[in-house]
Motif scaffolding. Sequence first.
Motif, PDB file in Angstrom:
ATOM      1  N   LEU A 384       0.852  -1.194   0.000  1.00  0.00           N
ATOM      2  CA  LEU A 384       0.000   0.000   0.000  1.00  0.00           C
ATOM      3  C   LEU A 384       0.885   1.240   0.000  1.00  0.00           C
ATOM      4  N   LEU A 385       0.757   2.020  -1.063  1.00  0.00           N
ATOM      5  CA  LEU A 385       1.531   3.261  -1.165  1.00  0.00           C
ATOM      6  C   LEU A 385       0.619   4.427  -0.793  1.00  0.00           C
ATOM      7  N   THR A 386       1.075   5.238   0.150  1.00  0.00           N
ATOM      8  CA  THR A 386       0.327   6.442   0.513  1.00  0.00           C
ATOM      9  C   THR A 386       1.194   7.647   0.170  1.00  0.00           C
ATOM     10  N   VAL A 387       0.610   8.604  -0.536  1.00  0.00           N
ATOM     11  CA  VAL A 387       1.337   9.820  -0.904  1.00  0.00           C
ATOM     12  C   VAL A 387       0.587  11.014  -0.331  1.00  0.00           C
ATOM     13  N   ARG A 388       1.289  11.831   0.456  1.00  0.00           N
ATOM     14  CA  ARG A 388       0.681  13.078   0.960  1.00  0.00           C
ATOM     15  C   ARG A 388       1.229  14.238   0.141  1.00  0.00           C
ATOM     16  N   HIS A 389       0.359  15.131  -0.243  1.00  0.00           N
ATOM     17  CA  HIS A 389       0.739  16.344  -0.970  1.00  0.00           C
ATOM     18  C   HIS A 389       1.456  16.045  -2.280  1.00  0.00           C
ATOM     19  N   GLY A 390       1.010  15.001  -2.962  1.00  0.00           N
ATOM     20  CA  GLY A 390       1.602  14.679  -4.270  1.00  0.00           C
ATOM     21  C   GLY A 390       0.667  15.188  -5.368  1.00  0.00           C
ATOM     22  N   ASN A 391       1.205  15.511  -6.520  1.00  0.00           N
ATOM     23  CA  ASN A 391       0.315  15.901  -7.618  1.00  0.00           C
ATOM     24  C   ASN A 391       0.054  14.709  -8.530  1.00  0.00           C
ATOM     25  N   GLU A 392      -0.772  14.950  -9.541  1.00  0.00           N
ATOM     26  CA  GLU A 392      -1.197  13.884 -10.440  1.00  0.00           C
ATOM     27  C   GLU A 392      -0.007  13.241 -11.165  1.00  0.00           C
ATOM     28  N   ALA A 393       0.918  14.095 -11.598  1.00  0.00           N
ATOM     29  CA  ALA A 393       2.069  13.593 -12.362  1.00  0.00           C
ATOM     30  C   ALA A 393       2.917  12.642 -11.500  1.00  0.00           C
ATOM     31  N   LEU A 394       3.089  13.005 -10.249  1.00  0.00           N
ATOM     32  CA  LEU A 394       3.876  12.177  -9.332  1.00  0.00           C
ATOM     33  C   LEU A 394       3.199  10.824  -9.148  1.00  0.00           C
ATOM     34  N   LEU A 395       1.881  10.869  -8.940  1.00  0.00           N
ATOM     35  CA  LEU A 395       1.144   9.625  -8.720  1.00  0.00           C
ATOM     36  C   LEU A 395       1.190   8.711  -9.926  1.00  0.00           C
ATOM     37  N   SER A 396       1.000   9.287 -11.105  1.00  0.00           N
ATOM     38  CA  SER A 396       0.969   8.402 -12.261  1.00  0.00           C
ATOM     39  C   SER A 396       2.364   7.869 -12.547  1.00  0.00           C
ATOM     40  N   ALA A 397       3.397   8.672 -12.292  1.00  0.00           N
ATOM     41  CA  ALA A 397       4.755   8.152 -12.494  1.00  0.00           C
ATOM     42  C   ALA A 397       5.045   7.011 -11.515  1.00  0.00           C
ATOM     43  N   LEU A 398       4.593   7.145 -10.296  1.00  0.00           N
ATOM     44  CA  LEU A 398       4.832   6.087  -9.307  1.00  0.00           C
ATOM     45  C   LEU A 398       4.042   4.822  -9.638  1.00  0.00           C
ATOM     46  N   SER A 399       2.912   4.987 -10.322  1.00  0.00           N
ATOM     47  CA  SER A 399       2.056   3.835 -10.619  1.00  0.00           C
ATOM     48  C   SER A 399       2.436   3.149 -11.918  1.00  0.00           C
ATOM     49  N   SER A 400       3.290   3.769 -12.705  1.00  0.00           N
ATOM     50  CA  SER A 400       3.546   3.210 -14.031  1.00  0.00           C
ATOM     51  C   SER A 400       4.245   1.853 -13.910  1.00  0.00           C
ATOM     52  N   GLY A 401       3.744   0.889 -14.666  1.00  0.00           N
ATOM     53  CA  GLY A 401       4.274  -0.473 -14.601  1.00  0.00           C
ATOM     54  C   GLY A 401       3.747  -1.266 -13.415  1.00  0.00           C
ATOM     55  N   ARG A 402       2.824  -0.695 -12.677  1.00  0.00           N
ATOM     56  CA  ARG A 402       2.257  -1.395 -11.513  1.00  0.00           C
ATOM     57  C   ARG A 402       0.736  -1.418 -11.659  1.00  0.00           C
ATOM     58  N   ASP A 403       0.117  -2.550 -11.285  1.00  0.00           N
ATOM     59  CA  ASP A 403      -1.346  -2.654 -11.380  1.00  0.00           C
ATOM     60  C   ASP A 403      -1.968  -2.133 -10.103  1.00  0.00           C
ATOM     61  N   SER A 404      -2.824  -1.134 -10.255  1.00  0.00           N
ATOM     62  CA  SER A 404      -3.495  -0.600  -9.071  1.00  0.00           C
ATOM     63  C   SER A 404      -4.716  -1.462  -8.758  1.00  0.00           C
ATOM     64  N   LEU A 405      -4.711  -2.106  -7.580  1.00  0.00           N
ATOM     65  CA  LEU A 405      -5.790  -3.022  -7.220  1.00  0.00           C
ATOM     66  C   LEU A 405      -6.906  -2.318  -6.453  1.00  0.00           C
ATOM     67  N   ALA A 406      -6.574  -1.207  -5.840  1.00  0.00           N
ATOM     68  CA  ALA A 406      -7.582  -0.419  -5.132  1.00  0.00           C
ATOM     69  C   ALA A 406      -6.980   0.952  -4.942  1.00  0.00           C
ATOM     70  N   GLU A 407      -7.820   1.956  -4.822  1.00  0.00           N
ATOM     71  CA  GLU A 407      -7.277   3.277  -4.528  1.00  0.00           C
ATOM     72  C   GLU A 407      -8.276   4.154  -3.825  1.00  0.00           C
ATOM     73  N   ARG A 408      -7.751   5.195  -3.258  1.00  0.00           N
ATOM     74  CA  ARG A 408      -8.556   6.098  -2.472  1.00  0.00           C
ATOM     75  C   ARG A 408      -7.832   7.428  -2.427  1.00  0.00           C
ATOM     76  N   ARG A 409      -8.621   8.495  -2.395  1.00  0.00           N
ATOM     77  CA  ARG A 409      -7.958   9.791  -2.456  1.00  0.00           C
ATOM     78  C   ARG A 409      -8.809  10.848  -1.776  1.00  0.00           C
ATOM     79  N   ASN A 410      -8.182  11.763  -1.070  1.00  0.00           N
ATOM     80  CA  ASN A 410      -8.873  12.974  -0.633  1.00  0.00           C
ATOM     81  C   ASN A 410      -7.983  14.172  -0.928  1.00  0.00           C
ATOM     82  N   ALA A 411      -8.299  15.317  -0.389  1.00  0.00           N
ATOM     83  CA  ALA A 411      -7.622  16.542  -0.817  1.00  0.00           C
ATOM     84  C   ALA A 411      -6.092  16.453  -0.711  1.00  0.00           C
ATOM     85  N   ASP A 412      -5.565  15.839   0.346  1.00  0.00           N
ATOM     86  CA  ASP A 412      -4.107  15.842   0.476  1.00  0.00           C
ATOM     87  C   ASP A 412      -3.463  14.460   0.501  1.00  0.00           C
TER      88      ASP A 412
END
Length: 431
Positions: A384-412
């Motif tokens: 489980l990867l948790t990112v605080r204060h990350g933007n969209e580009a950071l998240l998608s770069a971290l997810s590339s090549g990895r299958d997201s099995l579940a996700e959740r997000r709020n403002a920060d």
Amino acid sequence: MTQVFKFGGASIQDAAAIRRLGELLARFRVRPLVVVVSAMGKTTNALEALLAAARDGEADDYRDRLESLRREHLATVEALFGANAGPVAERVEALITELDRRHRRHAGRERPFHYDQTVCFGELLSTTIVSAWLNEVGMATEWLDARELVATDDCHQAANVDWAATAERVRGLDSDDGRIRVTQGFVGGTAEGVSTTLGREGSDFSAAILAHCLDAEEVTIWKDVPGLFNADPRRFDNAVQLERISYDEAIELAWHGAKVIHPKTLRPLQRKAIPLTVRSFQDLEAPPSTIGRDTRFDTRTPSLMLREAQTLLEIRPRDFAFMDEPRQHDILGRLVEAGLHAGLIDSGAMRLSLCLDGHPERLEPLVASLCDDFAVERHDNLALLTVRHGNEALLSALSSGRDSLAERRNADTAQRLFPGDQCQGTWHIPY
Ligand code: ASP
Ligand code: MG
């Protein structure tokens, strides 16, 4: 205003470390100062093993373990004091004898009570040696018995602090008579004078309790790492240090799995806006990290937490029912009873998904109980990867090549669950 310094087991693990502690205090000492110290090195583990041996009826093993504790502490005293070791060695001998006596006297009592009467000796020993060493190198000290300072109830091994009684007991300790006050972390005492402990790794909490009750100016925790990082430097090769973060942010990071300061330690400091500084005792020039009231810096750097060995449970009603509030209530109640924490909870009309730490001994009974009443799909070995204060580009770069099995997000905060085998090795943060 008083300051509180806390030193953990690693910073006093042997004579060389205690010498360095003396040099550090000669350089950084402030007045008035309270120094809170843990047991030396892995002494608390050794004491737990000694008790376990006694409880299993392994009398020889108990003897050997007590003898090693005695030898190790005496060796440190001899290495430090040389020809002057006599008086300190005598005090160490007396403490070991007292430890043995208490063990025998309370062996028939319930385990947590017995534990507290004996395991507190780790800190009694370490503070006796450290306090004497500071005297030896020219710093006057006052050795204080934390059992008479930190007032607690009798919930042994996890004692609850009586804040009002503690404030009463520490009154006057903030006066400056030129002496450094040295006391034990982890240890407290009831109104009747019975020894208690605050739970493993409790010395940071002890420092916070004393600081809170003394209205201290600041707490400094001297550690073997230079401050706090935005990700675990062992897993993320370009982690950076967080020099300033807020109490709330530090609590969020700990909640999501960062090995920072325990929230229990931060809450009493937050209440009185007492800053907590984390500093390296090995690299005295390294910049420290400070946790305080200021929230301005929280969003400047994204923080990443990776929890591994996670299990995802996808729970569905078996009949034509929905995953309504009573069912969610029932499932979360079972989770609480099992003593498990869900790092991620997500729900839909016919599903509740829980991401849990893979503790087999707690997880298996929970899964068995859920399977009696629900259809449960289970996926093991996830990360489980948790990112605080990350933007969209950071998240998608971290997810590339990895299958997201579940996700959740709020403002920060954004969380993604990946198969564990796609998350091994060192990560690089694409800032
Ligand atoms: N000596 C205790 C332990 O190892 C307390 C502490 O180090 O914080 O758990
Ligand atoms: Mg310790």
